[in-house]
Design a protein around this motif. Structure first.
Motif, PDB file in Angstrom:
ATOM      1  N   CYS A   2       0.842  -1.200   0.000  1.00 46.08           N
ATOM      2  CA  CYS A   2       0.000   0.000   0.000  1.00 46.08           C
ATOM      3  C   CYS A   2       0.874   1.245   0.000  1.00 46.08           C
ATOM      4  O   CYS A   2       2.035   1.210   0.362  1.00 46.08           O
ATOM      5  CB  CYS A   2      -0.951   0.005   1.192  1.00 46.08           C
ATOM      6  SG  CYS A   2      -0.140   0.025   2.778  1.00 46.08           S
ATOM      7  N   ARG A   3       0.267   2.319  -0.417  1.00 43.68           N
ATOM      8  CA  ARG A   3       0.959   3.602  -0.423  1.00 43.68           C
ATOM      9  C   ARG A   3       1.163   4.092   0.998  1.00 43.68           C
ATOM     10  O   ARG A   3       0.555   3.603   1.930  1.00 43.68           O
ATOM     11  CB  ARG A   3       0.119   4.647  -1.160  1.00 43.68           C
ATOM     12  CG  ARG A   3      -0.137   4.344  -2.600  1.00 43.68           C
ATOM     13  CD  ARG A   3      -1.180   5.288  -3.114  1.00 43.68           C
ATOM     14  NE  ARG A   3      -2.446   4.819  -2.560  1.00 43.68           N
ATOM     15  CZ  ARG A   3      -3.537   5.528  -2.468  1.00 43.68           C
ATOM     16  NH1 ARG A   3      -3.561   6.750  -2.880  1.00 43.68           N
ATOM     17  NH2 ARG A   3      -4.634   5.021  -1.968  1.00 43.68           N
ATOM     18  N   GLN A  26      -5.969   2.194   3.738  1.00 46.66           N
ATOM     19  CA  GLN A  26      -4.536   1.886   3.694  1.00 46.66           C
ATOM     20  C   GLN A  26      -4.041   1.395   5.049  1.00 46.66           C
ATOM     21  O   GLN A  26      -3.245   0.464   5.127  1.00 46.66           O
ATOM     22  CB  GLN A  26      -3.744   3.129   3.257  1.00 46.66           C
ATOM     23  CG  GLN A  26      -3.992   3.535   1.835  1.00 46.66           C
ATOM     24  CD  GLN A  26      -3.664   2.442   0.833  1.00 46.66           C
ATOM     25  OE1 GLN A  26      -2.747   1.668   1.027  1.00 46.66           O
ATOM     26  NE2 GLN A  26      -4.437   2.368  -0.229  1.00 46.66           N
ATOM     27  N   TYR A  27      -4.520   2.004   6.117  1.00 51.77           N
ATOM     28  CA  TYR A  27      -4.128   1.597   7.462  1.00 51.77           C
ATOM     29  C   TYR A  27      -4.567   0.156   7.740  1.00 51.77           C
ATOM     30  O   TYR A  27      -3.771  -0.668   8.194  1.00 51.77           O
ATOM     31  CB  TYR A  27      -4.736   2.556   8.495  1.00 51.77           C
ATOM     32  CG  TYR A  27      -4.455   2.156   9.915  1.00 51.77           C
ATOM     33  CD1 TYR A  27      -3.220   2.425  10.499  1.00 51.77           C
ATOM     34  CD2 TYR A  27      -5.416   1.497  10.677  1.00 51.77           C
ATOM     35  CE1 TYR A  27      -2.950   2.042  11.807  1.00 51.77           C
ATOM     36  CE2 TYR A  27      -5.162   1.113  11.975  1.00 51.77           C
ATOM     37  CZ  TYR A  27      -3.922   1.391  12.533  1.00 51.77           C
ATOM     38  OH  TYR A  27      -3.656   1.007  13.817  1.00 51.77           O
ATOM     39  N   GLY A  33      -2.211  -6.961   6.669  1.00 47.33           N
ATOM     40  CA  GLY A  33      -1.220  -7.633   5.841  1.00 47.33           C
ATOM     41  C   GLY A  33      -1.772  -8.123   4.518  1.00 47.33           C
ATOM     42  O   GLY A  33      -1.200  -9.015   3.902  1.00 47.33           O
ATOM     43  N   THR A  34      -2.870  -7.539   4.077  1.00 47.50           N
ATOM     44  CA  THR A  34      -3.471  -7.949   2.816  1.00 47.50           C
ATOM     45  C   THR A  34      -4.206  -6.775   2.178  1.00 47.50           C
ATOM     46  O   THR A  34      -4.706  -5.901   2.870  1.00 47.50           O
ATOM     47  CB  THR A  34      -4.460  -9.121   3.024  1.00 47.50           C
ATOM     48  OG1 THR A  34      -4.986  -9.499   1.757  1.00 47.50           O
ATOM     49  CG2 THR A  34      -5.600  -8.752   3.946  1.00 47.50           C
ATOM     50  N   THR A  35      -4.239  -6.777   0.859  1.00 48.99           N
ATOM     51  CA  THR A  35      -4.987  -5.723   0.174  1.00 48.99           C
ATOM     52  C   THR A  35      -6.433  -6.145  -0.066  1.00 48.99           C
ATOM     53  O   THR A  35      -7.294  -5.310  -0.264  1.00 48.99           O
ATOM     54  CB  THR A  35      -4.355  -5.370  -1.186  1.00 48.99           C
ATOM     55  OG1 THR A  35      -4.278  -6.557  -1.969  1.00 48.99           O
ATOM     56  CG2 THR A  35      -2.977  -4.773  -1.001  1.00 48.99           C
ATOM     57  N   PHE A  45     -13.080  -6.608   8.056  1.00 50.06           N
ATOM     58  CA  PHE A  45     -12.216  -5.660   7.345  1.00 50.06           C
ATOM     59  C   PHE A  45     -12.992  -4.369   7.065  1.00 50.06           C
ATOM     60  O   PHE A  45     -12.523  -3.265   7.381  1.00 50.06           O
ATOM     61  CB  PHE A  45     -11.757  -6.314   6.043  1.00 50.06           C
ATOM     62  CG  PHE A  45     -10.679  -5.594   5.307  1.00 50.06           C
ATOM     63  CD1 PHE A  45      -9.343  -5.844   5.557  1.00 50.06           C
ATOM     64  CD2 PHE A  45     -11.002  -4.674   4.314  1.00 50.06           C
ATOM     65  CE1 PHE A  45      -8.342  -5.194   4.853  1.00 50.06           C
ATOM     66  CE2 PHE A  45     -10.015  -4.013   3.608  1.00 50.06           C
ATOM     67  CZ  PHE A  45      -8.675  -4.275   3.879  1.00 50.06           C
ATOM     68  N   ASP A  46     -14.191  -4.503   6.486  1.00 42.79           N
ATOM     69  CA  ASP A  46     -15.011  -3.335   6.146  1.00 42.79           C
ATOM     70  C   ASP A  46     -15.424  -2.555   7.395  1.00 42.79           C
ATOM     71  O   ASP A  46     -15.433  -1.320   7.391  1.00 42.79           O
ATOM     72  CB  ASP A  46     -16.257  -3.755   5.375  1.00 42.79           C
ATOM     73  CG  ASP A  46     -15.935  -4.300   3.990  1.00 42.79           C
ATOM     74  OD1 ASP A  46     -14.819  -4.056   3.486  1.00 42.79           O
ATOM     75  OD2 ASP A  46     -16.810  -4.979   3.417  1.00 42.79           O
ATOM     76  N   ARG A  47     -15.753  -3.274   8.463  1.00 39.99           N
ATOM     77  CA  ARG A  47     -16.141  -2.613   9.714  1.00 39.99           C
ATOM     78  C   ARG A  47     -14.959  -1.827  10.285  1.00 39.99           C
ATOM     79  O   ARG A  47     -15.120  -0.694  10.738  1.00 39.99           O
ATOM     80  CB  ARG A  47     -16.647  -3.652  10.722  1.00 39.99           C
ATOM     81  CG  ARG A  47     -17.200  -3.053  11.988  1.00 39.99           C
ATOM     82  CD  ARG A  47     -17.869  -4.077  12.902  1.00 39.99           C
ATOM     83  NE  ARG A  47     -17.051  -5.266  13.156  1.00 39.99           N
ATOM     84  CZ  ARG A  47     -17.263  -6.477  12.618  1.00 39.99           C
ATOM     85  NH1 ARG A  47     -18.270  -6.656  11.780  1.00 39.99           N
ATOM     86  NH2 ARG A  47     -16.486  -7.491  12.914  1.00 39.99           N
TER      87      ARG A  47
END
Length: 91
Positions: A2-3, A26-27, A33-35, A45-47
Motif C-alpha cells: 500500500c501507499r 490503507q491503514y 497484511g493484505t490488500t 475488514f469493512d467494519r
C-alpha cells in the motif's frame, strides 16, 4: 502492498470523505497484511475501515491548527521534487 498514508490535517481545502476513507483503508490493509481480505474476513475488514475513518474524521474535526493551511498542489510539487532529487524517480 500500500501507499504511504498522507497527512490530512491543515490543508486547504480540508480533507474529503474519500481521502479519510482512503487513509483508513490503507491503514487496515497494512495492519491486516493484505490488500483484499478473504470472504470470511470481509465484514471485519469493512467494519474496521468504517470505524477508523469515523475516528479519523472526528480527530481532524477537533484538531486546532496554529499555522495557516497548506496548499495541496504546492505540497505535492515539493514531494515530487524531493522524489526526483533523491533519485527514486526520473525527472
Amino acid at each position: 502492498m500500500c501507499r504511504n498514508i498522507r497527512t490530512l490535517h491543515n490543508f486547504a481545502p480540508a480533507a474529503t470523505t474519500d481521502e479519510v476513507h482512503g487513509a483508513a483503508l490503507q491503514y487496515v490493509r497494512k495492519i491486516a497484511g493484505t490488500t483484499k481480505p478473504s470472504q470470511a474476513n470481509q465484514a471485519a475488514f469493512d467494519r474496521a475501515v468504517a470505524e477508523i475513518a469515523h475516528a479519523t474524521q472526528h480527530l481532524l474535526d477537533d484538531l486546532v491548527a496554529t499555522r495557516p493551511p497548506k496548499n495541496r498542489e504546492e505540497e505535492a510539487a515539493k514531494q515530487r521534487a524531493r522524489a526526483v532529487t533523491s533519485g527514486r524517480y526520473a525527472s
